[in-house]
Structures are given as C-alpha cells and as structure tokens.
Design a protein around this motif. Sequence first.
Motif, PDB file in Angstrom:
ATOM      1  N   ARG A 291       0.831  -1.192   0.000  1.00  0.00           N
ATOM      2  CA  ARG A 291       0.000   0.000   0.000  1.00  0.00           C
ATOM      3  C   ARG A 291       0.874   1.253   0.000  1.00  0.00           C
ATOM      4  NH1 ARG A 291      -3.112   0.112   5.027  1.00  0.00           N
ATOM      5  NH2 ARG A 291      -4.296   1.729   3.987  1.00  0.00           N
ATOM      6  N   LEU A 292       2.089   1.137  -0.512  1.00  0.00           N
ATOM      7  CA  LEU A 292       3.031   2.245  -0.457  1.00  0.00           C
ATOM      8  C   LEU A 292       2.500   3.497  -1.137  1.00  0.00           C
ATOM      9  CD1 LEU A 292       5.732   3.445   0.328  1.00  0.00           C
ATOM     10  CD2 LEU A 292       6.739   2.366  -1.694  1.00  0.00           C
ATOM     11  N   LYS A 293       2.015   3.363  -2.351  1.00  0.00           N
ATOM     12  CA  LYS A 293       1.524   4.532  -3.084  1.00  0.00           C
ATOM     13  C   LYS A 293       0.378   5.205  -2.335  1.00  0.00           C
ATOM     14  CE  LYS A 293       0.259   5.881  -7.761  1.00  0.00           C
ATOM     15  NZ  LYS A 293       0.100   5.392  -9.132  1.00  0.00           N
ATOM     16  N   GLU A 294      -0.555   4.409  -1.875  1.00  0.00           N
ATOM     17  CA  GLU A 294      -1.722   4.926  -1.142  1.00  0.00           C
ATOM     18  C   GLU A 294      -1.294   5.681   0.125  1.00  0.00           C
ATOM     19  OE1 GLU A 294      -5.167   2.902   1.653  1.00  0.00           O
ATOM     20  OE2 GLU A 294      -4.230   1.682   0.093  1.00  0.00           O
ATOM     21  N   LEU A 295      -0.420   5.067   0.916  1.00  0.00           N
ATOM     22  CA  LEU A 295       0.007   5.686   2.172  1.00  0.00           C
ATOM     23  C   LEU A 295       0.921   6.895   1.932  1.00  0.00           C
ATOM     24  CD1 LEU A 295       0.613   2.442   4.238  1.00  0.00           C
ATOM     25  CD2 LEU A 295      -1.322   4.007   4.398  1.00  0.00           C
ATOM     26  N   ARG A 296       1.750   6.809   0.898  1.00  0.00           N
ATOM     27  CA  ARG A 296       2.626   7.938   0.554  1.00  0.00           C
ATOM     28  C   ARG A 296       1.791   9.150   0.158  1.00  0.00           C
ATOM     29  NH1 ARG A 296       3.840   9.838  -4.198  1.00  0.00           N
ATOM     30  NH2 ARG A 296       3.320   7.958  -5.374  1.00  0.00           N
ATOM     31  N   LYS A 297       0.797   8.933  -0.698  1.00  0.00           N
ATOM     32  CA  LYS A 297      -0.053  10.039  -1.148  1.00  0.00           C
ATOM     33  C   LYS A 297      -0.879  10.618   0.007  1.00  0.00           C
ATOM     34  CE  LYS A 297      -0.430   9.240  -6.039  1.00  0.00           C
ATOM     35  NZ  LYS A 297      -1.351   9.277  -7.168  1.00  0.00           N
TER      36      LYS A 297
ATOM     37  N   THR B  37       2.785   0.406  10.265  1.00  0.00           N
ATOM     38  CA  THR B  37       3.496  -0.839  10.546  1.00  0.00           C
ATOM     39  C   THR B  37       3.852  -1.524   9.231  1.00  0.00           C
ATOM     40  OG1 THR B  37       1.477  -2.165  10.602  1.00  0.00           O
ATOM     41  CG2 THR B  37       2.202  -1.161  12.697  1.00  0.00           C
ATOM     42  N   VAL B  38       4.814  -2.411   9.297  1.00  0.00           N
ATOM     43  CA  VAL B  38       5.185  -3.199   8.114  1.00  0.00           C
ATOM     44  C   VAL B  38       3.972  -4.003   7.640  1.00  0.00           C
ATOM     45  CG1 VAL B  38       6.653  -5.077   7.270  1.00  0.00           C
ATOM     46  CG2 VAL B  38       7.625  -3.295   8.731  1.00  0.00           C
ATOM     47  N   GLU B  39       3.200  -4.526   8.591  1.00  0.00           N
ATOM     48  CA  GLU B  39       2.023  -5.328   8.250  1.00  0.00           C
ATOM     49  C   GLU B  39       0.950  -4.521   7.527  1.00  0.00           C
ATOM     50  OE1 GLU B  39       3.438  -5.220  11.261  1.00  0.00           O
ATOM     51  OE2 GLU B  39       4.128  -7.259  11.611  1.00  0.00           O
TER      52      GLU B  39
ATOM     53  N   MET C 162      11.067  -1.813   6.939  1.00  0.00           N
ATOM     54  CA  MET C 162      10.932  -1.228   8.276  1.00  0.00           C
ATOM     55  C   MET C 162      11.142   0.291   8.235  1.00  0.00           C
ATOM     56  SD  MET C 162      12.696  -4.220  10.549  1.00  0.00           S
ATOM     57  CE  MET C 162      12.206  -3.580  12.139  1.00  0.00           C
ATOM     58  N   ARG C 163      12.094   0.741   7.443  1.00  0.00           N
ATOM     59  CA  ARG C 163      12.339   2.179   7.323  1.00  0.00           C
ATOM     60  C   ARG C 163      11.163   2.888   6.650  1.00  0.00           C
ATOM     61  NH1 ARG C 163      17.580   2.087   4.272  1.00  0.00           N
ATOM     62  NH2 ARG C 163      17.254   4.320   4.086  1.00  0.00           N
ATOM     63  N   LEU C 164      10.591   2.265   5.627  1.00  0.00           N
ATOM     64  CA  LEU C 164       9.409   2.825   4.965  1.00  0.00           C
ATOM     65  C   LEU C 164       8.252   2.949   5.952  1.00  0.00           C
ATOM     66  CD1 LEU C 164       9.487   0.874   1.590  1.00  0.00           C
ATOM     67  CD2 LEU C 164       9.437   3.370   1.800  1.00  0.00           C
ATOM     68  N   ALA C 165       7.997   1.880   6.688  1.00  0.00           N
ATOM     69  CA  ALA C 165       6.899   1.888   7.655  1.00  0.00           C
ATOM     70  C   ALA C 165       7.106   2.964   8.705  1.00  0.00           C
ATOM     71  CB  ALA C 165       6.763   0.512   8.306  1.00  0.00           C
ATOM     72  N   ARG C 166       8.306   3.068   9.220  1.00  0.00           N
ATOM     73  CA  ARG C 166       8.599   4.082  10.237  1.00  0.00           C
ATOM     74  C   ARG C 166       8.393   5.488   9.670  1.00  0.00           C
ATOM     75  NH1 ARG C 166      14.137   3.246  12.449  1.00  0.00           N
ATOM     76  NH2 ARG C 166      13.120   1.485  13.429  1.00  0.00           N
ATOM     77  N   TYR C 167       8.903   5.721   8.472  1.00  0.00           N
ATOM     78  CA  TYR C 167       8.788   7.048   7.858  1.00  0.00           C
ATOM     79  C   TYR C 167       7.324   7.411   7.603  1.00  0.00           C
ATOM     80  CZ  TYR C 167      10.064  11.086   5.075  1.00  0.00           C
ATOM     81  OH  TYR C 167      10.206  12.381   4.598  1.00  0.00           O
ATOM     82  N   LEU C 168       6.532   6.421   7.201  1.00  0.00           N
ATOM     83  CA  LEU C 168       5.116   6.667   6.910  1.00  0.00           C
ATOM     84  C   LEU C 168       4.231   6.523   8.152  1.00  0.00           C
ATOM     85  CD1 LEU C 168       4.936   4.839   3.482  1.00  0.00           C
ATOM     86  CD2 LEU C 168       4.883   7.307   3.872  1.00  0.00           C
TER      87      LEU C 168
END
Length: 65
Positions: free
Chosen positions: A4-10, A55-57, A46-52
Amino acid sequence: MKNRLKELRKAKGYRQEDLADALGVSRQTIIAIENNKYNASLELAMRLARYLQTTVEELFLLEDS
C-alpha cells in the motif's frame, strides 16, 4: 507480495522523490516497489513503515496462495 506504499505515501502528501531522498534510495526503487516489481528488503520495509508512521504489516500485504 502486494503493498500500500503509493496509497500511504499520497495520504501523507509525499512525492516519490521525497520518500526516496529521505530513505536514501532512488526514485526508481520507490516506483518499482509501488508497482509490485520489487520486494523491499526487511530493512527498507521497516524504514518505509517508520517514515510513513505505520506498521510493516499495514504497508505490505501477504497474498494467500
């Protein structure tokens, strides 16, 4: 593995470039992850989850086989 990277990033208002710069990866890496062409390493996940601030899950979803 879906993500869900794109969704959470946006939702946070970040550009791909912002995320890439903050995590020390290329914009192409972010694009590849968003398009499910590349699975992030555990460290990057883990770094992506922390920055956003998630959680990783929540960020990465295992697909049932």
